[in-house]
Structure formats: structure tokens, C-alpha cells
Design an enzyme around this catalytic site. Structure first.
Site, PDB file in Angstrom:
ATOM      1  N   ARG A 181      27.978  87.154  39.115  1.00  0.00           N
ATOM      2  CA  ARG A 181      26.886  86.383  39.701  1.00  0.00           C
ATOM      3  C   ARG A 181      25.622  86.353  38.837  1.00  0.00           C
ATOM      4  NH1 ARG A 181      27.483  85.189  45.148  1.00  0.00           N
ATOM      5  NH2 ARG A 181      29.665  84.636  45.470  1.00  0.00           N
ATOM      6  N   GLU A 182      25.703  86.932  37.648  1.00  0.00           N
ATOM      7  CA  GLU A 182      24.499  87.042  36.813  1.00  0.00           C
ATOM      8  C   GLU A 182      23.892  85.683  36.473  1.00  0.00           C
ATOM      9  OE1 GLU A 182      26.786  90.835  36.249  1.00  0.00           O
ATOM     10  OE2 GLU A 182      27.276  88.696  36.416  1.00  0.00           O
ATOM     11  N   THR A 183      24.757  84.696  36.190  1.00  0.00           N
ATOM     12  CA  THR A 183      24.247  83.394  35.775  1.00  0.00           C
ATOM     13  C   THR A 183      23.397  82.745  36.865  1.00  0.00           C
ATOM     14  OG1 THR A 183      26.197  83.112  34.369  1.00  0.00           O
ATOM     15  CG2 THR A 183      24.894  81.151  34.825  1.00  0.00           C
TER      16      THR A 183
END
Length: 261
Positions: free
Chosen positions: A149-151
Site C-alpha cells: 500500500r506504500e504507493t
């Protein structure tokens, strides 16, 4: 002095012969992770007893790990932890230097002689997904939900997960998984090579134990040569890998002959 059985408030360690089980123990927060936990994991890996043949990474409760504790991203962060907001406000170079220490909690497991098995249930998101990817083998429960989910936060995975992910599923699929942040379920994880096997949640512990037993049944010397040999094959040129194969085989054959003599 740090308790060897609890090197971090949210981490427990149990030794049973040649098997070391490392458990994330913050079930109330779905085993959310913090920088101090990463440093503790790095210390565990870099000081691992060479007599340990298998390491099991697991999480208590419903989720393996929901990833970074989001409180870390608030002003002031979490007491006693690295202030991520302040770190980001400094130079990019200083931030990168700090992250290097965090990465060791993940990347160091590839370097240990023991085979590392992740038993993964429920959510494994972001740092949780990357911790699962830090293992050599993954057993997942049928309820597993893997996601990067970093993006979505304007960031990229930075805890050692990009290399294993691309190696396992290829560039285009890794890009799609990370860019969209979507969940990968158990069946897909097995189909694309992210997981070795998927089982009902109630069978996760027993299946992991069976895998550990099978690993322990393999000759110790051969298994210790096999892990680095196979890892080096990824991205290695043909001649270099052939040299590694014959060197490893030479050591094993010599050991067998010496023992027989």
C-alpha cells in the site's frame, strides 16, 4: 539486559532444538510494525545461532502484520520511536541512511544459513508483506490478504521487498501489485509463486510444522549449501553460477569422503 525470549515488547522468540520461532505479538493492533521492531529483527538475524537450521516467522492473532503503525506518520510519531516526520523533513540522504538500518530487519534473513519460513494469515500489508517476502518459503492461510500500500501514500516499498517480489512474480505483475495496492488472496498467491502452499486457517500451524520437519529431515550440510546456491542463481550469469555449483558440490563430496574415511 534484553530478555532473549522477548527482545522487543512486540516480539517473542522461542527455541526448540534446531528451530527458532519468531512471533509478532501485538495482536491488538494487528501486529503493526515500528522501527524499533525492525532493529530488533535485524539483531536477531545477524546474531542467529549457527546451530539453528529453520526459522519460523509468524504473527499472533487474526493478522500476520498490518504493516507500519500509522501513528508513526503523525507529527511527533510514537514515543520512543524514530520520528518519521522529522526524519523526512531532513535531507533525502539522511533519510536514506536511516532507512538502511531498518532494511536490515528484512534483508538479513536472506543471509542466515537457516531456512526461513513465514506462516502468514489474515492481513500482510506493506511492511507485513515485505516481512513475509523476507522469508525463503511462505505458507499462507486461505484468509490471507497480501498488499503493498506504500504507493497510495506517495511512497514505495523500501524494506527489502522489491527484489523478492520481482524475482517471484516478474516485473510487470510486481509493478501492477505495488502500483494498484490491491489485495492478493491465497489462491492467486500460490498460482503466481508468492506462496508455496495455501491451507485452511486451522491447518496453518500443522502445515508449517510439517514443512519444518521436512526441512530438518534434509542433510544439514546440503541444505546449508543449497539456500545460498539457489539465491545466487537469481540474476547470476551462467558461468558464475556453474562455478558456485561445482564449488558447493566439491565441499559436500569432500565432506562425505572425509567422514567415510
Amino acid at each position: 539486559m534484553t530478555d532473549p525470549a522477548q527482545p522487543h515488547p512486540h516480539l517473542s522468540v522461542a527455541r526448540d532444538g534446531a528451530v527458532l520461532t519468531v512471533t509478532l505479538t501485538n495482536a491488538a493492533r494487528r501486529n503493526a510494525q515500528t522501527p524499533s521492531l525492525w532493529l530488533a529483527l535485524a539483531d536477531l538475524a545477524t546474531t542467529l545461532d549457527p546451530d539453528v537450521r529453520v526459522v519460523v516467522l509468524r504473527g499472533e492473532g487474526q493478522s500476520f502484520s498490518a504493516g507500519l503503525d500509522r501513528a508513526m506518520l503523525a507529527p511527533g510519531g510514537v514515543p520512543g520511536e524514530t520520528d518519521m516526520v522529522a526524519m523526512a523533513a531532513g535531507s533525502a540522504e539522511e533519510a536514506a541512511d536511516t532507512i538502511e538500518g531498518f532494511q536490515r530487519g528484512f534483508s538479513a534473513w536472506a543471509e542466515v544459513p537457516a531456512v526461513v519460513v513465514a506462516a502468514v494469515q489474515g492481513h500482510a500489508i506493506g511492511a507485513g508483506f515485505q516481512l513475509a517476502l523476507a522469508a525463503d518459503l511462505r505458507v499462507v492461510a486461505e484468509d490471507v490478504q497480501l498488499a503493498m500500500r506504500e504507493t497510495s501514500l506517495g511512497l514505495v516499498p523500501d524494506l527489502g521487498g522489491t527484489g523478492p517480489l520481482v524475482s517471484l512474480v516478474g516485473l510487470s505483475r510486481a509493478l501492477e501489485i505495488c502500483a494498484t495496492g490491491r489485495f492478493v488472496g491465497a489462491a492467486e498467491a500460490v498460482a503466481i509463486g508468492l506462496a508455496n502452499v495455501a491451507v485452511p486457517l486451522e491447518a496453518l500451524e500443522a502445515t508449517t510444522a510439517d514443512l519444518v520437519a521436512a526441512l530438518l529431515a534434509a542433510p544439514d550440510g546440503a541444505l546449508r549449501e543449497l539456500k545460498p546456491l539457489l539465491r545466487s542463481a537469481v540474476g547470476s550469469d551462467r558461468d558464475a553460477q556453474l562455478r558456485r555449483e561445482r564449488a558447493a558440490q566439491g565441499r559436500l563430496l569432500h565432506g562425505i569422503a572425509t567422514k567415510a574415511g
